[in-house]
Scaffold this motif. Structure first.
Motif, PDB file in Angstrom:
ATOM      1  N   TYR A 146      19.767 -14.304  40.679  1.00  0.00           N
ATOM      2  CA  TYR A 146      19.681 -14.108  39.226  1.00  0.00           C
ATOM      3  C   TYR A 146      21.031 -13.667  38.681  1.00  0.00           C
ATOM      4  O   TYR A 146      21.494 -14.149  37.641  1.00  0.00           O
ATOM      5  N   GLU A 147      21.690 -12.756  39.384  1.00  0.00           N
ATOM      6  CA  GLU A 147      23.017 -12.290  38.966  1.00  0.00           C
ATOM      7  C   GLU A 147      24.085 -13.356  39.222  1.00  0.00           C
ATOM      8  O   GLU A 147      25.081 -13.422  38.499  1.00  0.00           O
ATOM      9  N   ARG A 148      23.890 -14.206  40.230  1.00  0.00           N
ATOM     10  CA  ARG A 148      24.830 -15.299  40.492  1.00  0.00           C
ATOM     11  C   ARG A 148      24.864 -16.271  39.308  1.00  0.00           C
ATOM     12  O   ARG A 148      25.905 -16.785  38.942  1.00  0.00           O
ATOM     13  N   ASN A 149      23.683 -16.581  38.749  1.00  0.00           N
ATOM     14  CA  ASN A 149      23.541 -17.321  37.488  1.00  0.00           C
ATOM     15  C   ASN A 149      24.135 -18.733  37.535  1.00  0.00           C
ATOM     16  O   ASN A 149      24.793 -19.181  36.606  1.00  0.00           O
ATOM     17  N   LEU A 150      23.871 -19.459  38.625  1.00  0.00           N
ATOM     18  CA  LEU A 150      24.259 -20.861  38.694  1.00  0.00           C
ATOM     19  C   LEU A 150      23.135 -21.741  38.146  1.00  0.00           C
ATOM     20  O   LEU A 150      21.972 -21.360  38.148  1.00  0.00           O
ATOM     21  N   SER A 151      23.494 -22.931  37.703  1.00  0.00           N
ATOM     22  CA  SER A 151      22.492 -23.886  37.219  1.00  0.00           C
ATOM     23  C   SER A 151      23.039 -25.299  37.392  1.00  0.00           C
ATOM     24  O   SER A 151      24.239 -25.505  37.579  1.00  0.00           O
ATOM     25  N   PHE A 152      22.137 -26.266  37.330  1.00  0.00           N
ATOM     26  CA  PHE A 152      22.559 -27.661  37.415  1.00  0.00           C
ATOM     27  C   PHE A 152      21.499 -28.543  36.769  1.00  0.00           C
ATOM     28  O   PHE A 152      20.341 -28.167  36.590  1.00  0.00           O
ATOM     29  N   LYS A 153      21.929 -29.751  36.437  1.00  0.00           N
ATOM     30  CA  LYS A 153      21.032 -30.822  36.031  1.00  0.00           C
ATOM     31  C   LYS A 153      21.627 -32.121  36.540  1.00  0.00           C
ATOM     32  O   LYS A 153      22.841 -32.320  36.472  1.00  0.00           O
ATOM     33  N   THR A 154      20.785 -32.983  37.073  1.00  0.00           N
ATOM     34  CA  THR A 154      21.277 -34.282  37.535  1.00  0.00           C
ATOM     35  C   THR A 154      20.261 -35.366  37.213  1.00  0.00           C
ATOM     36  O   THR A 154      19.059 -35.180  37.395  1.00  0.00           O
ATOM     37  N   ASN A 155      20.753 -36.471  36.688  1.00  0.00           N
ATOM     38  CA  ASN A 155      19.929 -37.645  36.449  1.00  0.00           C
ATOM     39  C   ASN A 155      20.124 -38.608  37.615  1.00  0.00           C
ATOM     40  O   ASN A 155      21.256 -38.855  38.033  1.00  0.00           O
ATOM     41  N   MET A 156      19.021 -39.148  38.110  1.00  0.00           N
ATOM     42  CA  MET A 156      19.086 -39.976  39.304  1.00  0.00           C
ATOM     43  C   MET A 156      18.483 -41.345  39.028  1.00  0.00           C
ATOM     44  O   MET A 156      17.485 -41.462  38.325  1.00  0.00           O
ATOM     45  N   ILE A 157      19.101 -42.368  39.599  1.00  0.00           N
ATOM     46  CA  ILE A 157      18.566 -43.729  39.555  1.00  0.00           C
ATOM     47  C   ILE A 157      18.458 -44.210  40.990  1.00  0.00           C
ATOM     48  O   ILE A 157      19.450 -44.219  41.722  1.00  0.00           O
ATOM     49  N   GLY A 158      17.254 -44.592  41.387  1.00  0.00           N
ATOM     50  CA  GLY A 158      17.038 -45.004  42.764  1.00  0.00           C
ATOM     51  C   GLY A 158      16.389 -46.366  42.873  1.00  0.00           C
ATOM     52  O   GLY A 158      15.544 -46.734  42.043  1.00  0.00           O
ATOM     53  N   LEU A 159      16.791 -47.108  43.880  1.00  0.00           N
ATOM     54  CA  LEU A 159      16.184 -48.405  44.193  1.00  0.00           C
ATOM     55  C   LEU A 159      15.590 -48.293  45.586  1.00  0.00           C
ATOM     56  O   LEU A 159      16.283 -47.912  46.532  1.00  0.00           O
ATOM     57  N   GLU A 160      14.287 -48.606  45.709  1.00  0.00           N
ATOM     58  CA  GLU A 160      13.577 -48.392  46.957  1.00  0.00           C
ATOM     59  C   GLU A 160      12.885 -49.673  47.431  1.00  0.00           C
ATOM     60  O   GLU A 160      12.400 -50.463  46.618  1.00  0.00           O
TER      61      GLU A 160
END
Length: 242
Positions: free
Chosen positions: A119-133
């Motif tokens: 909580y004190e580190r306070n890192l965050s991220f967001k990533t959009n992904m496109i996958g072909l399976e």
């Protein structure tokens, strides 16, 4: 320590539609009525089907709190086609778009409340992904598609009309983790936030994926199924969250 990221994907029943693209293949059949034989039309399903799904996804990693956290649930959408080989097996392809995000402040508590320090580190991220399976399915109960004979629906399979199946596949996924600071979005790959990158290492934009799970479907009409799927997707990267 290297941690392989795992994504939990859920296609919800009320949102995931599996559309069977069937054609009216009229097959003449003679039925003996006891008085005279007559010819009826038997409409068979086509082996190729199209599907479209909406659902949610979450990830297991260093910012996920518990092992599989549902505190940061995101959306995903997919579409594809498959070909039925026989009453048990199908093969097909799938294109998926998904969004993942997490933050320390939303998945951990302050140290004063027994938190781990994230909580004190306070890192965050967001990533959009496109996958072909590329994937395959195995019907636990042999598939028997309902069809129409003289206006009446015959055939069908499953338990109380529900047909369960197993899913497995491999693919390739594009990802680009970002973070927002002061109202501006930054590509974490470009700003070199990790120590490994500061030492000259740069991770790529693609990762192989391995998907496995289970699903179930129920036939709504001769041309339309409604399904629910739950799958795990393992990646071969530790950098979905940078």
């Amino acid at each position: 320590m290297r941690t392989i990221k795992k994504i939990l994907l859920l296609n919800l029943t009320i949102l995931s539609l599996i559309c069977f693209g069937q054609v009216k293949q009229n097959v003449s059949k003679k039925i003996n009525t006891g008085v005279a034989s007559k010819v009826v039309k038997d409409r068979k399903p086509h082996p190729i089907s199209l599907h479209f799904g909406l659902g949610s996804c979450s990830y297991y990693g260093q910012m996920s709190g518990s092992k599989y956290s549902f505190k940061a649930i995101n959306f995903q959408v997919n579409a594809g086609a498959k070909y039925r080989l026989n009453s048990r097996f199908c093969v097909g392809g799938n294109l998926r778009y998904a969004s993942l995000s997490a933050s320390d402040k939303n998945t951990d508590s302050p140290l004063s409340d027994g938190g781990s320090g994230r909580y004190e580190r306070n890192l965050s991220f967001k990533t959009n992904m496109i996958g072909l399976e590329a994937f395959g399915t195995f019907d636990i109960i042999a598939f028997t598609r309902n069809h129409i004979v003289e206006g009446e629906i015959v055939g069908g399979g499953g338990i109380f009309g529900v047909s369960p199946y197993l899913i497995g596949g491999i693919g390739l996924m594009y990802y680009n983790p970002t973070a927002e600071v002061g109202g501006k979005t930054y590509s974490l790959r470009d700003v070199k936030t990790s120590l490994e990158k500061q030492n000259g290492f740069t991770y790529g934009s693609f990762t192989p994926t391995f998907t496995y799970g289970i699903g179930a479907r129920v036939q709504l009409t001769r041309l339309l199924d409604l399904g629910i799927e739950g799958t795990f997707t393992n990646t071969l990267t530790d950098y979905l969250d940078d």
